[in-house]
Each structure stands twice: as structure tokens, then as C-alpha cells.
Design a protein around this motif. Structure first.
Motif, PDB file in Angstrom:
ATOM      1  N   LYS A 266       0.736  -1.336   0.000  1.00 41.48           N
ATOM      2  CA  LYS A 266       0.024   0.138  -0.036  1.00 41.48           C
ATOM      3  C   LYS A 266       0.763   1.254  -0.226  1.00 41.48           C
ATOM      4  CE  LYS A 266      -4.012  -2.099   2.082  1.00 41.48           C
ATOM      5  NZ  LYS A 266      -5.150  -1.782   3.140  1.00 41.48           N
ATOM      6  N   LEU A 267       2.066   1.194   0.397  1.00 39.99           N
ATOM      7  CA  LEU A 267       2.978   2.407   0.130  1.00 39.99           C
ATOM      8  C   LEU A 267       3.490   2.359  -1.133  1.00 39.99           C
ATOM      9  CD1 LEU A 267       5.111   1.470   3.443  1.00 39.99           C
ATOM     10  CD2 LEU A 267       3.246   3.092   3.078  1.00 39.99           C
ATOM     11  N   GLY A 268       3.073   1.683  -2.183  1.00 37.62           N
ATOM     12  CA  GLY A 268       3.732   1.974  -3.312  1.00 37.62           C
ATOM     13  C   GLY A 268       2.947   2.829  -4.319  1.00 37.62           C
ATOM     14  N   SER A 269       3.591   3.266  -5.377  1.00 37.05           N
ATOM     15  CA  SER A 269       3.066   4.439  -6.031  1.00 37.05           C
ATOM     16  C   SER A 269       1.977   3.787  -7.223  1.00 37.05           C
ATOM     17  CB  SER A 269       4.067   5.197  -6.862  1.00 37.05           C
ATOM     18  OG  SER A 269       5.037   5.775  -6.091  1.00 37.05           O
ATOM     19  N   LYS A 270       2.071   2.458  -7.541  1.00 35.22           N
ATOM     20  CA  LYS A 270       1.092   2.018  -8.564  1.00 35.22           C
ATOM     21  C   LYS A 270       0.155   1.059  -7.827  1.00 35.22           C
ATOM     22  CE  LYS A 270       0.972   0.034 -13.059  1.00 35.22           C
ATOM     23  NZ  LYS A 270       1.874  -0.265 -14.241  1.00 35.22           N
ATOM     24  N   ASP A 271      -1.249   1.269  -8.058  1.00 29.70           N
ATOM     25  CA  ASP A 271      -2.273   0.544  -7.064  1.00 29.70           C
ATOM     26  C   ASP A 271      -2.502  -0.743  -8.112  1.00 29.70           C
ATOM     27  OD1 ASP A 271      -2.856   2.608  -5.407  1.00 29.70           O
ATOM     28  OD2 ASP A 271      -4.377   3.416  -6.766  1.00 29.70           O
ATOM     29  N   ASN A 272      -2.915  -2.081  -7.235  1.00 29.22           N
ATOM     30  CA  ASN A 272      -3.041  -3.075  -7.589  1.00 29.22           C
ATOM     31  C   ASN A 272      -1.792  -3.746  -8.491  1.00 29.22           C
ATOM     32  OD1 ASN A 272      -6.024  -2.902  -6.969  1.00 29.22           O
ATOM     33  ND2 ASN A 272      -6.469  -1.653  -8.900  1.00 29.22           N
ATOM     34  N   TYR A 273      -0.747  -3.434  -8.121  1.00 31.82           N
ATOM     35  CA  TYR A 273       0.487  -4.083  -8.615  1.00 31.82           C
ATOM     36  C   TYR A 273       1.025  -5.296  -7.630  1.00 31.82           C
ATOM     37  CZ  TYR A 273       4.972  -3.979 -10.748  1.00 31.82           C
ATOM     38  OH  TYR A 273       6.131  -4.322 -11.455  1.00 31.82           O
ATOM     39  N   GLU A 274       1.385  -6.246  -8.253  1.00 30.14           N
ATOM     40  CA  GLU A 274       1.968  -7.083  -7.735  1.00 30.14           C
ATOM     41  C   GLU A 274       3.516  -7.113  -7.254  1.00 30.14           C
ATOM     42  OE1 GLU A 274       1.795 -12.161  -7.633  1.00 30.14           O
ATOM     43  OE2 GLU A 274       1.120 -11.091  -9.116  1.00 30.14           O
ATOM     44  N   ALA A 281      19.242  -8.744 -11.488  1.00 25.67           N
ATOM     45  CA  ALA A 281      19.952  -7.363 -11.472  1.00 25.67           C
ATOM     46  C   ALA A 281      19.333  -6.533 -12.051  1.00 25.67           C
ATOM     47  CB  ALA A 281      21.626  -7.510 -11.594  1.00 25.67           C
ATOM     48  N   GLY A 282      19.715  -5.290 -11.731  1.00 26.31           N
ATOM     49  CA  GLY A 282      18.927  -4.168 -12.717  1.00 26.31           C
ATOM     50  C   GLY A 282      18.153  -2.969 -11.786  1.00 26.31           C
ATOM     51  N   VAL A 283      17.693  -2.136 -12.873  1.00 28.29           N
ATOM     52  CA  VAL A 283      16.933  -1.018 -12.097  1.00 28.29           C
ATOM     53  C   VAL A 283      15.504  -1.303 -12.368  1.00 28.29           C
ATOM     54  CG1 VAL A 283      16.423   1.518 -12.270  1.00 28.29           C
ATOM     55  CG2 VAL A 283      18.526   0.626 -12.705  1.00 28.29           C
ATOM     56  N   PHE A 284      14.499  -1.060 -11.315  1.00 28.64           N
ATOM     57  CA  PHE A 284      13.064  -1.476 -11.484  1.00 28.64           C
ATOM     58  C   PHE A 284      12.094  -0.365 -11.108  1.00 28.64           C
ATOM     59  CE2 PHE A 284      15.650  -5.221 -10.524  1.00 28.64           C
ATOM     60  CZ  PHE A 284      15.735  -6.065 -11.488  1.00 28.64           C
ATOM     61  N   ASP A 285      11.063  -0.591 -11.466  1.00 31.18           N
ATOM     62  CA  ASP A 285      10.054   0.444 -11.518  1.00 31.18           C
ATOM     63  C   ASP A 285       9.474   0.731  -9.977  1.00 31.18           C
ATOM     64  OD1 ASP A 285      10.214   0.839 -14.242  1.00 31.18           O
ATOM     65  OD2 ASP A 285       8.638  -0.515 -14.729  1.00 31.18           O
ATOM     66  N   PRO A 286       9.200  -0.168  -9.168  1.00 32.93           N
ATOM     67  CA  PRO A 286       8.537   0.110  -7.798  1.00 32.93           C
ATOM     68  C   PRO A 286       9.153   1.234  -7.113  1.00 32.93           C
ATOM     69  CG  PRO A 286       8.577  -2.299  -8.244  1.00 32.93           C
ATOM     70  CD  PRO A 286       9.475  -1.660  -9.265  1.00 32.93           C
ATOM     71  N   THR A 287       8.395   2.190  -6.605  1.00 38.39           N
ATOM     72  CA  THR A 287       8.609   3.311  -5.929  1.00 38.39           C
ATOM     73  C   THR A 287       7.711   3.606  -4.705  1.00 38.39           C
ATOM     74  OG1 THR A 287       7.956   4.501  -7.794  1.00 38.39           O
ATOM     75  CG2 THR A 287      10.260   4.780  -7.282  1.00 38.39           C
ATOM     76  N   LEU A 288       8.061   4.048  -3.799  1.00 44.77           N
ATOM     77  CA  LEU A 288       7.267   4.625  -2.745  1.00 44.77           C
ATOM     78  C   LEU A 288       6.451   5.874  -3.220  1.00 44.77           C
ATOM     79  CD1 LEU A 288       9.707   4.940   0.530  1.00 44.77           C
ATOM     80  CD2 LEU A 288       7.994   3.022  -0.099  1.00 44.77           C
ATOM     81  N   ASN A 289       5.328   6.039  -2.668  1.00 47.94           N
ATOM     82  CA  ASN A 289       4.437   6.988  -2.895  1.00 47.94           C
ATOM     83  C   ASN A 289       4.607   8.183  -2.345  1.00 47.94           C
ATOM     84  OD1 ASN A 289       2.349   8.580  -3.909  1.00 47.94           O
ATOM     85  ND2 ASN A 289       0.843   7.025  -3.727  1.00 47.94           N
ATOM     86  N   PRO A 290       5.252   9.449  -2.942  1.00 48.09           N
ATOM     87  CA  PRO A 290       5.853  10.430  -2.336  1.00 48.09           C
ATOM     88  C   PRO A 290       4.567  11.377  -1.834  1.00 48.09           C
ATOM     89  CG  PRO A 290       6.016  10.707  -4.389  1.00 48.09           C
ATOM     90  CD  PRO A 290       5.426   9.374  -4.531  1.00 48.09           C
ATOM     91  N   ILE A 291       3.310  11.248  -2.228  1.00 45.82           N
ATOM     92  CA  ILE A 291       2.225  11.966  -1.712  1.00 45.82           C
ATOM     93  C   ILE A 291       1.242  11.587  -0.695  1.00 45.82           C
ATOM     94  CG2 ILE A 291       2.213  13.194  -3.837  1.00 45.82           C
ATOM     95  CD1 ILE A 291      -0.322  11.727  -4.794  1.00 45.82           C
TER      96      ILE A 291
END
Length: 681
Positions: A266-274, A281-291
Motif C-alpha cells: 500500500k506504500l507503493g505508487s502503483k495500485d493493484n500491482y503485484e 539485477a537491474g533498475v526496477f520501477d517500484p517506488t514509494l508514493n511521495p504524496i
């Protein structure tokens, strides 16, 4: 008056010349690292025998423990049965007399200077602080020498202090978890090389490695059961403290947050994302929601808990490689940006970072972040950790702009040892370099950090990727800028490498462990011969795109037994240079050519697994090339056609195999052409 001035100037130049000459002579004689600021031979000698004793002017846990450790190392190194195994405090006469003024709490401004005086009748170690004593004991242990009948200390006067106050090693334990014993042995090695900051990268997309009592799902769901308990963290922090090493935690936010969001989606920026732990290794999309206000509540409670485990005033929040994809896909975040007149995601991340800094300040912490946090509106109280350079599109890096803009900064860009460059490359990279900085700007450069990212290392191999190259970088952080002779450094480093193994690192002995594993416990000499001219692929070519290896893939292959400074390749290059300058001195060249032929003959006798089959083709070509080169040297005849055929064979060796590359290609071609030209003239 004029003649007097000229005389004084001439004497000054003469004394400086004598001093420099003396320094160079000592560098050839001693294998000290880091090299001290001032060192002078006195001509005396102190023998080490069973009566060796230590007296300390006052008690301190840090000095007491390190003095005991010194005695144990001394007796193990020399085999001398020392009668008194513990220091005394009776102000009596001792072999080693330690005097210091203050027992200090570790901080960035701790005085680490010391004076070491070795005479015929004893050693005196003087320091302002107990940390300075530790640094002096490290130097003294490296000064043990021997002849056929005695162990002794050469008579010296040393005055020493570090050039930079931040001399760190970062170990990433998220990509591959590193047990407590691995961390401790590397802390021992750090102290031996006078490093003073352990940066502990504890969270990323592949795992969250701290037990959390306020958010228990973090270690229950996001660690695969591999995490440090509070007790283990306190144990490591205490262990490091005794060695004069500060421990700085890193919890990477708002990006690199897959592990956190696996536990608390629930702290993520994208709803309903598993959200699932990443295995690549690498750079991935999941990020904390800053708002999301709940994000800051989470950070506040978590950072309060983590801060209580780490007494140092600095706290690293990562802040790197947030590409903002999930932010861009969130309608509410987009609306928030427009409402607050944020031009882009950089402004939004600055908003996030400022809020996080206020949380940290509440708990008495100062924020450190990777250089992406350096934006126009970021408060200058933040410490910029510079990691991006030419490879990331920053021609002059990010350290120079940071200090010019008023930030304090740490350099890591040139010290990414997981890129597998030669020790020469790292050693010649200076934190200040040749930038045009005034004194105030130079003082904002706190120092540097070696970064050991964990994608391609396990407890079996991590030491061989850190050491001994990090010892040379430690010298760059401690010693004067003009201590930069590559050949001399390599000579000293060879000795220091064995010293590091003696105090506990596994960078040498685990090579044999890996080779025995891939040969199914057959004779490994032939594999060692090949490994000494092969190096792992550089710049992440081994795991291109981050998708060849998963976090649970095998890292016990031939590439893992090779290092970035192939020993025989370096020696062959030196031998070749001498051969090209001489007329008939080819015995050293023949030594290597015959060694590689013998290696292949032994290799052929092994029962081949699929792992060994990967080495077959290149080893066979190397055998043929070596055989042909030996023949032309012996016969002293070499046709143009033979040269061309030989170059074609050498070109085959240039193709990478088994995630390594043969690194004597250029030298073999030079040798072939030199022989041809020599015989044709």
C-alpha cells in the motif's frame, strides 16, 4: 645577505632531496600500506623475543582490546612464545609503550594521527586519541621483519595522519546476503588498512536485511529468511567501534524499494500491482508514493528504529536510479506535481528527500544520499555521495559540481570495484584529482568509498573481489597525493595481500576451493595456471542486462576463481618488455611459454565436466601458440606465413569464454612480431 639566502635555499633543497631519496629507499625496503606521511630510518633495530611486553598509560576498552589483538598477531606471525599475553598499566618499562590522551566517541572529525618511534631499546607509540593508537598498531604490525635467525623491527621514526577523514567500504548485502562472520573479517581487514567507515547497504529490490519490530513483515516477507537481528547488528556495530570504524546504514528510498513494497504494497505508487522480490539485477520501477502520508509515517517509525541501532550521526537514504515510471503512471501524483508547480520528477523527489531529512534530523541524524538527490532546492546540509561519471554521461563526474554548489561530498565513482578494473586504475584515481578548487571547496570533499555491489558475489567470493585492490585504494584515501608509483605499490601490495589473508580474509585460499569444486577434487594446478592469465569480464559484461544470473545462480565457476589482476599476465608483460630491449635474453619468455604448455598437458589428463569443457578450446589454442613461439625462438627461423597463421590463432584467444577473457593477447602479438622482425633484420 643575498648569499646567505642562497645558501639557506640550497641547504633546503639538499635536505628535501635527501629526504625524498630516503623515502624512496624505504619504499623499496618496506611493505607498508598505506604509506605514512613522514617516515625516517634511524639505523637501529629492535629484536622480538619472548620478553616482548606492552605498557599502556591508561585503560580504554578500545586500546586494551587492540593491544591484545596485536600481541596475538605478533606471536602468530613470528612464532615467538611471548611470555606476557596481555598489556600492563603499571608504568613500568616495556618493549612497547603506548601513550594517548583521550578515549573518544567515533565521529567524522576524530583525530587519527599517531607518532611511532622504534629504537634499539623499545617502541613508543603516541597518539591524541585511542583511535590513533589503533592506526599506529596497524603500522607496527606491518613492520615485522626477519633474517635467518631473528624477527625484528627496523628502527624508524614515523609521524602519520590521514589525508581524508572519510575512508569507506560499502558492502551490499541485499543482492547477496553476507553473514556476520563475513562482515567481521572484512572489518578486520579495513582496520588493518586504516579505513574508518563501513557503509552497510541493507535494502534494495532483492531483499530487506534488517529485523524490524515495528514493521515485522519487512524481514518476514522481504528477506527470504536472510536478515540481521537487532542483536547481530549491535554486535557488528560494537565490533566495528572497537576497530575505530563507524557504521552507516543505508535504507534505499524512494526507488530500489521492491523489497519494502513486497511487505507493504500500500506504500507503493502503483495500485493493484503485484510486488515480488527481484531475482535479477537491474533498475526496477517500484517506488514509494511521495504524496501518501502513510509513507512518511512508515519512514518515521522505521528510521527511528534503525537509528537506535546505529549510533553514528550519518544515515544513507540511497535516492538513486528512480526513473519515475510508476510516478508518471499515477494520476494523483501527476495532479500533485501540477498543483505544487513541480517541473519534473526531480522536483518531486527533492520534496520527498527534504521531508525525509527532517525526519532524520528529529533523531539526530544527517542525511547522505547518492548524487541524484543533488538538485537546486536540496538543502546544503545533505551529503552528496558521488557515483556517476563518464559511463553514466557525466564527463567530469558529479563530485566537482557538488562541492562547487556548496555540498559536502564523498567520491565512489572511481572506486566501483565490482566493475573488475585493474588495481592500477583505482589507485591512480584521486578524490580531488586536478580540479580547480579553492581551499574551502577542497575541504568539502570528505573522502571516498569503495563500493562492493553484491549482484555477482557470495560469501565464498566477496573477499576476492574486495581484496587486495581495496588496500591500494585505502592508501589513496590515507596517504599523500604524490604517493602514486604503480610499480612500487604493486610490490608492496603483493606482501600486504598475504598479510590480509593471515588476519582472516579468504581472497586467496578460496580460489583453490572453487577450482577443486569445478574439477571434482582433481589436481588443480592446470586450472591455476590458466586462471593467472584470465580475468573476469569487466563493466558488468558478465551479467549483461542483469538477466544471465539470478540471485540464487551459481557463483562457484571458473570466472569466480579469476581476479582482475591476473598475476602471470602482469609478470609476462614485464618479462616481454625486458626481452624486447635485450638481444638474447629469452629464458624468462620460455619459462612462461613452457608453463602454459605444461598446464594444458596436465589439463588434458583431467576428467572433464561441462564446466571444464568450456575451457578446453581456448586452452588448446594457448598450448599451440606457446608451442609455436617456443619453436621459432629455438630454431631462429620464422616466415611471414608462419607469423600470419600465428596471429590468426592468437586472435581466437581474444574471444571471451566462460565469462572470462585471456589478457595476454596484445603481449603475444607483440612477442610474435618482435621475433619476426628480429629474425628478418
Amino acid at each position: 645577505m643575498k648569499s646567505t639566502s642562497i645558501l639557506i635555499l640550497s641547504l633546503s633543497i639538499l635536505l628535501f632531496s635527501i629526504s625524498c631519496s630516503s623515502q624512496e629507499e624505504l619504499k623499496d625496503k618496506l611493505s607498508l600500506m598505506p604509506w605514512p606521511k613522514e617516515i625516517k630510518a634511524t639505523g637501529s633495530k629492535l629484536f622480538i623475543d619472548s620478553n616482548f611486553t606492552i605498557n599502556i598509560n591508561k585503560k580504554s576498552h578500545r586500546v586494551h582490546n587492540n593491544a591484545i589483538s596485536f600481541l596475538r598477531n605478533l606471536t602468530n606471525k613470528t612464532g615467538v612464545f611471548i611470555e606476557k599475553g596481555f598489556p600492563s598499566y603499571d608504568k613500568g618499562k616495556a618493549t612497547l609503550n603506548i601513550k594517548y590522551k583521550n578515549e573518544v566517541s567515533l565521529s567524522i572529525n576524530v583525530d587519527e594521527s599517531y607518532i611511532l618511534s622504534i629504537k634499539n631499546n623499545g617502541v613508543e607509540l603516541i597518539a591524541s586519541t585511542d583511535v590513533g593508537v589503533i592506526r599506529g598498531l596497524s603500522t607496527l604490525l606491518q613492520l615485522v621483519q626477519n633474517d635467518s635467525s631473528n624477527y625484528f623491527f627496523e628502527g624508524l621514526m614515523i609521524k602519520d595522519n590521514p589525508r581524508f577523514k572519510w575512508r569507506g567500504l560499502m558492502i551490499d548485502v541485499s543482492r547477496h546476503f553476507q553473514p556476520v562472520n563475513v562482515i567481521k573479517r572484512n572489518l578486520d581487514a579495513m582496520a588493518f588498512m586504516k579505513m574508518n567507515v563501513f557503509h552497510w547497504h541493507l535494502s534494495d529490490d532483492q531483499g530487506f536485511r534488517i529485523e524490524s519490530k515495528v514493521y515485522p513483515k519487512l524481514h518476514q516477507l522481504a528477506s527470504d529468511g536472510q536478515y540481521y537481528s537487532h542483536e547481530q547488528i549491535k554486535e557488528i556495530v560494537s565490533y566495528a567501534n572497537m576497530l575505530g570504524i563507524r557504521v552507516i546504514p543505508e535504507i534505499d528510498i524512494p526507488g530500489h524499494a521492491t523489497a519494502i513494497l513486497t511487505a507493504y504494497p500500500k506504500l507503493g505508487s502503483k495500485d493493484n500491482y503485484e510486488y515480488k522480490l527481484q531475482r535479477y539485477a537491474g533498475v526496477f520501477d517500484p517506488t514509494l508514493n511521495p504524496i501518501n502520508p502513510e509513507v512518511y509515517t512508515f519512514i518515521d517509525k522505521l528510521f527511528n528504529e534503525v537509528s537506535s541501532l546505529f549510533p553514528d550521526e550519518y544515515f544513507h537514504i540511497g535516492g538513486d536510479e528512480n526513473e519515475g515510471k510508476h510516478w508518471d503512471e499515477n494520476v494523483k501524483i501527476d495532479e500533485f506535481k501540477r498543483k505544487n508547480k513541480f517541473k519534473d520528477n526531480h522536483d518531486l523527489q527533492t520534496y520527498f528527500t527534504i521531508k525525509v531529512e527532517k525526519i532524520l534530523n528529529k533523531y539526530g541524524k544527517k542525511l547522505v544520499g547518492w548524487d541524484e538527490i543533488m538538485t537546486p532546492n536540496m538543502p546544503r546540509s545533505a551529503i552528496i555521495h558521488s557515483w556517476r561519471g563518464k559511463n553514466e554521461g557525466f564527463k567530469n563526474g558529479t563530485l566537482f559540481p557538488a562541492v562547487k554548489k556548496g555540498f559536502k561530498a564523498i567520491l565512489s565513482n572511481d572506486y566501483y570495484i565490482d566493475r573488475m578494473f585493474s588495481v592500477d586504475h583505482y589507485y591512480l584515481c584521486d578524490p580531488i584529482g586536478n580540479f580547480n578548487l579553492n581551499e574551502e571547496e577542497e575541504n568539502r570533499i570528505l573522502g571516498g568509498e569503495v563500493t562492493m555491489w553484491g549482484e555477482l558475489v557470495t560469501p565464498l567470493t566477496i573477499d576476492s573481489r574486495i581484496w587486495p585492490r581495496t588496500a591500494a585504494i585505502a592508501e589513496r584515501f590515507w596517504s599523500l597525493k604524490n604517493v602514486n608509483d604503480i610499480e612500487n605499490m604493486r610490490k608492496r601490495l603483493k606482501v600486504i595481500s598475504y598479510e590480509l589473508e593471515r588476519i582472516g580474509t579468504t581472497h586467496l585460499k578460496n580460489i583453490d576451493v572453487i577450482l577443486r569444486n569445478i574439477s571434482n577434487n582433481q589436481e588443480i594446478n592446470s586450472l591455476k595456471i590458466l586462471s593467472k592469465i584470465a580475468e573476469p569480464l569487466k563493466m558488468y559484461e558478465r551479467n549483461k542486462g542483469g538477466t544471465e544470473y539470478k540471485s540464487f545462480s551459481p557463483f562457484s565457476l571458473f570466472a569466480d576463481a579469476c581476479n582482475s589482476d591476473a598475476e602471470d599476465a602482469y609478470e609476462f608483460k614485464k618479462v616481454l618488455n625486458l626481452y624486447k630491449k635485450s638481444k638474447n635474453n629469452y629464458e624468462d619468455i620460455l619459462y612462461f611459454l613452457r608453463k602454459w604448455q605444461k598446464g594444458y598437458i596436465e589439463f588434458e589428463k583431467l576428467n572433464k565436466s561441462s564446466i571444464l569443457q568450456e575451457l578446453q578450446s581456448h586452452y588448446s589454442v594457448l598450448y599451440n601458440v606457446s608451442q609455436k613461439l617456443e619453436k621459432v625462438i629455438q630454431k631462429q627461423t620464422f616466415s611471414k606465413k608462419e607469423l600470419e597463421e600465428l596471429i590468426i590463432s592468437i586472435d581466437k584467444l581474444e574471444i571471451p569464454f566462460a565469462d572470462v577473457e585471456i589478457v595476454i593477447i596484445k603481449e603475444l602479438k607483440q612477442l610474435a612480431n618482435h621475433i619476426y622482425n628480429k629474425l628478418s633484420s
